[in-house]
Enzyme design. Structure first.
Site, PDB file in Angstrom:
ATOM      1  N   HIS A 271       1.448   4.099   1.576  1.00 48.97           N
ATOM      2  CA  HIS A 271       1.830   4.496   3.271  1.00 48.97           C
ATOM      3  C   HIS A 271       3.233   4.941   2.799  1.00 48.97           C
ATOM      4  O   HIS A 271       4.407   3.661   2.568  1.00 48.97           O
ATOM      5  CB  HIS A 271       1.530   4.453   4.344  1.00 48.97           C
ATOM      6  CG  HIS A 271      -0.162   4.423   4.793  1.00 48.97           C
ATOM      7  ND1 HIS A 271      -0.842   3.309   5.771  1.00 48.97           N
ATOM      8  CD2 HIS A 271      -0.292   5.542   4.712  1.00 48.97           C
ATOM      9  CE1 HIS A 271      -1.641   4.410   6.050  1.00 48.97           C
ATOM     10  NE2 HIS A 271      -1.487   5.394   5.173  1.00 48.97           N
TER      11      HIS A 271
ATOM     12  N   ASP B 201       6.052   4.729   4.939  1.00 43.55           N
ATOM     13  CA  ASP B 201       6.489   3.209   5.516  1.00 43.55           C
ATOM     14  C   ASP B 201       7.253   1.924   4.889  1.00 43.55           C
ATOM     15  O   ASP B 201       7.651   1.207   5.287  1.00 43.55           O
ATOM     16  CB  ASP B 201       6.147   3.127   6.749  1.00 43.55           C
ATOM     17  CG  ASP B 201       4.992   2.532   7.747  1.00 43.55           C
ATOM     18  OD1 ASP B 201       3.414   3.458   6.661  1.00 43.55           O
ATOM     19  OD2 ASP B 201       4.974   2.287   8.139  1.00 43.55           O
ATOM     20  N   HIS B 202       6.233   2.242   3.774  1.00 45.38           N
ATOM     21  CA  HIS B 202       6.267   0.918   3.249  1.00 45.38           C
ATOM     22  C   HIS B 202       6.506   1.698   1.450  1.00 45.38           C
ATOM     23  O   HIS B 202       7.407   0.167   1.092  1.00 45.38           O
ATOM     24  CB  HIS B 202       5.101   0.561   2.585  1.00 45.38           C
ATOM     25  CG  HIS B 202       4.538   0.180   4.203  1.00 45.38           C
ATOM     26  ND1 HIS B 202       3.815  -1.333   4.755  1.00 45.38           N
ATOM     27  CD2 HIS B 202       3.841   1.061   5.390  1.00 45.38           C
ATOM     28  CE1 HIS B 202       3.407  -0.960   5.839  1.00 45.38           C
ATOM     29  NE2 HIS B 202       3.210  -0.504   5.888  1.00 45.38           N
TER      30      HIS B 202
ATOM     31  N   HIS C  35       4.597  -4.777  11.118  1.00 45.64           N
ATOM     32  CA  HIS C  35       4.781  -3.989  11.811  1.00 45.64           C
ATOM     33  C   HIS C  35       5.111  -5.167  12.704  1.00 45.64           C
ATOM     34  O   HIS C  35       4.519  -6.053  13.363  1.00 45.64           O
ATOM     35  CB  HIS C  35       3.825  -2.952  12.471  1.00 45.64           C
ATOM     36  CG  HIS C  35       3.946  -1.991  11.413  1.00 45.64           C
ATOM     37  ND1 HIS C  35       4.608  -0.965  11.200  1.00 45.64           N
ATOM     38  CD2 HIS C  35       2.638  -1.514  10.446  1.00 45.64           C
ATOM     39  CE1 HIS C  35       4.488  -0.254  10.779  1.00 45.64           C
ATOM     40  NE2 HIS C  35       3.294  -0.496   9.666  1.00 45.64           N
TER      41      HIS C  35
ATOM     42  N   ASP D 213      -0.339  -4.142   6.296  1.00 50.57           N
ATOM     43  CA  ASP D 213      -1.095  -3.190   7.785  1.00 50.57           C
ATOM     44  C   ASP D 213      -2.663  -3.943   7.847  1.00 50.57           C
ATOM     45  O   ASP D 213      -3.259  -2.875   8.390  1.00 50.57           O
ATOM     46  CB  ASP D 213      -0.875  -1.641   7.719  1.00 50.57           C
ATOM     47  CG  ASP D 213       0.568  -1.175   7.441  1.00 50.57           C
ATOM     48  OD1 ASP D 213       1.512  -2.482   8.136  1.00 50.57           O
ATOM     49  OD2 ASP D 213       0.776  -0.198   7.607  1.00 50.57           O
TER      50      ASP D 213
ATOM     51  N   HIS E 272       0.898  -1.422  -0.379  1.00 50.37           N
ATOM     52  CA  HIS E 272       0.126  -0.226   0.169  1.00 50.37           C
ATOM     53  C   HIS E 272       0.688   0.839  -0.426  1.00 50.37           C
ATOM     54  O   HIS E 272       2.118   1.199   0.142  1.00 50.37           O
ATOM     55  CB  HIS E 272      -0.977   0.110   1.106  1.00 50.37           C
ATOM     56  CG  HIS E 272      -0.754   0.030   2.194  1.00 50.37           C
ATOM     57  ND1 HIS E 272       0.252  -1.101   3.592  1.00 50.37           N
ATOM     58  CD2 HIS E 272      -0.041   1.472   3.722  1.00 50.37           C
ATOM     59  CE1 HIS E 272       0.519  -0.463   3.813  1.00 50.37           C
ATOM     60  NE2 HIS E 272       0.075   0.606   5.377  1.00 50.37           N
TER      61      HIS E 272
ATOM     62  N   HIS F 188      -7.361  -0.217   5.766  1.00 53.55           N
ATOM     63  CA  HIS F 188      -6.658   0.812   6.635  1.00 53.55           C
ATOM     64  C   HIS F 188      -6.065   1.876   5.169  1.00 53.55           C
ATOM     65  O   HIS F 188      -6.059   2.627   5.891  1.00 53.55           O
ATOM     66  CB  HIS F 188      -4.737  -0.070   6.448  1.00 53.55           C
ATOM     67  CG  HIS F 188      -3.998   0.740   7.301  1.00 53.55           C
ATOM     68  ND1 HIS F 188      -3.863   0.804   8.436  1.00 53.55           N
ATOM     69  CD2 HIS F 188      -2.725   1.015   6.224  1.00 53.55           C
ATOM     70  CE1 HIS F 188      -2.331   1.086   8.493  1.00 53.55           C
ATOM     71  NE2 HIS F 188      -2.012   1.485   7.327  1.00 53.55           N
TER      72      HIS F 188
HETATM   73 FE    FE Z   1       2.608   0.957   7.666  1.00 55.91          FE
HETATM   74 ZN    ZN Z   2      -0.133   1.696   6.784  1.00 55.25          ZN
END
Ligand code: FE
Ligand code: ZN
Length: 256
Positions: free
Chosen positions: A59, A61-62, A172, A134, A57, A115
């Site tokens: 985001h 942090d990915h 995570h 996530d 996805h 999410h």
């Molecule tokens: Fe994440």
């Molecule tokens: Zn995420």
């Protein structure tokens, strides 16, 4: 059936990256690319050369390292379509029900919106492994940022139908916090109580709690247990439908 090798590593505050490697063909897939240096280090450590990047996805942090990781390794990027700038650099757009080949094995694409709306999970039936991003965490599930509780519940229901022996790689290390919450909605679950002890011991030793087995999640993860009579009774929702019970559990976690 040959077995792949997996290398999981921590980056950022609590993110897990994974490399999946087929020793026969030498093909290697990275799940997401949230941090360039951490992924490059994992590649160096393993000596594997990256052929695929599978994006769950959008985001940051990915995806923060995505463009440079692809440039520096020549890996092909597979992932969701969408209207964010990061979607532009994905080369092969995937959606629910698609499948593609990785090292002679099928990767099934399972869309799990909730999410985010673009969330994709990657399931390899021959390896009994699923990368849940996530969406599904050990003892938890992702916060609902873009979708609705109904949507997230439908997404989790898809994952619940996978074989129980499926290995769940999530993105995570949230398990200790998730465990503290889980016991508040499912206090009489002895399997959960046992798992909480295992999680506490692992974390005290700075060991990962990821991956986990789907069978463990089905038995102990409250977000998959909206249909459980004891939980429903505990929440005073014996007659509610599963998605409403899930929504209540998610709301309680948000305020935990
Ligand atoms: Fe994440
Ligand atoms: Zn995420």
């Amino acid at each position: 059936m040959s077995s792949f090798q997996y290398h999981q590593f921590l980056y950022g505050a609590d993110n897990y990256g994974v490399l999946m490697h087929d020793p026969k063909t030498g093909q290697t897939a990275a799940i997401d690319a949230g941090d360039l240096d951490s992924y490059l280090q994992a590649i160096t450590e393993t000596g594997w050369s990256l052929s695929h990047i599978l994006v769950t996805h959008h985001h940051p942090d990915h995806t923060d390292g995505l463009i440079k990781l692809a440039q520096q390794t020549g890996a092909a990027i597979f992932g969701p379509s969408g209207d964010r700038p990061i979607h532009q650099c994905i080369q092969t757009y995937l959606s629910d029900g698609d499948h593609f080949d990785f090292a002679g094995h099928t990767v099934e694409v399972i869309a799990t919106p909730g999410h985010t709306l673009d969330m994709l999970n990657f399931y390899l039936p021959q390896q009994a492994v699923c990368f849940t991003g996530d969406t599904l965490f050990a003892l938890g599930c992702g916060r609902i940022f873009e979708g609705t509780p109904e949507m997230m519940w439908a997404s989790l229901e898809k994952l619940m139908k996978l074989p129980p022996e499926t290995v769940i790689y999530s993105s995570h290390e949230y398990t200790a916090t998730n465990a503290c919450f889980a016991v508040t909605v499912d206090p009489d679950n002895t399997a959960l109580a046992k798992r909480v002890q295992v999680v506490e011991a692992l974390r005290a030793d700075n060991q990962p709690t990821v991956p986990s087995l789907l069978s463990e999640e089905l038995a102990t993860n409250p977000f998959l247990r909206a249909g459980d009579a004891t939980i429903r009774q505990h929440l005073g929702m014996s007659d509610a439908d599963d998605k409403a019970v899930f929504g209540e559990i998610r709301a309680r976690k948000d305020n935990f």
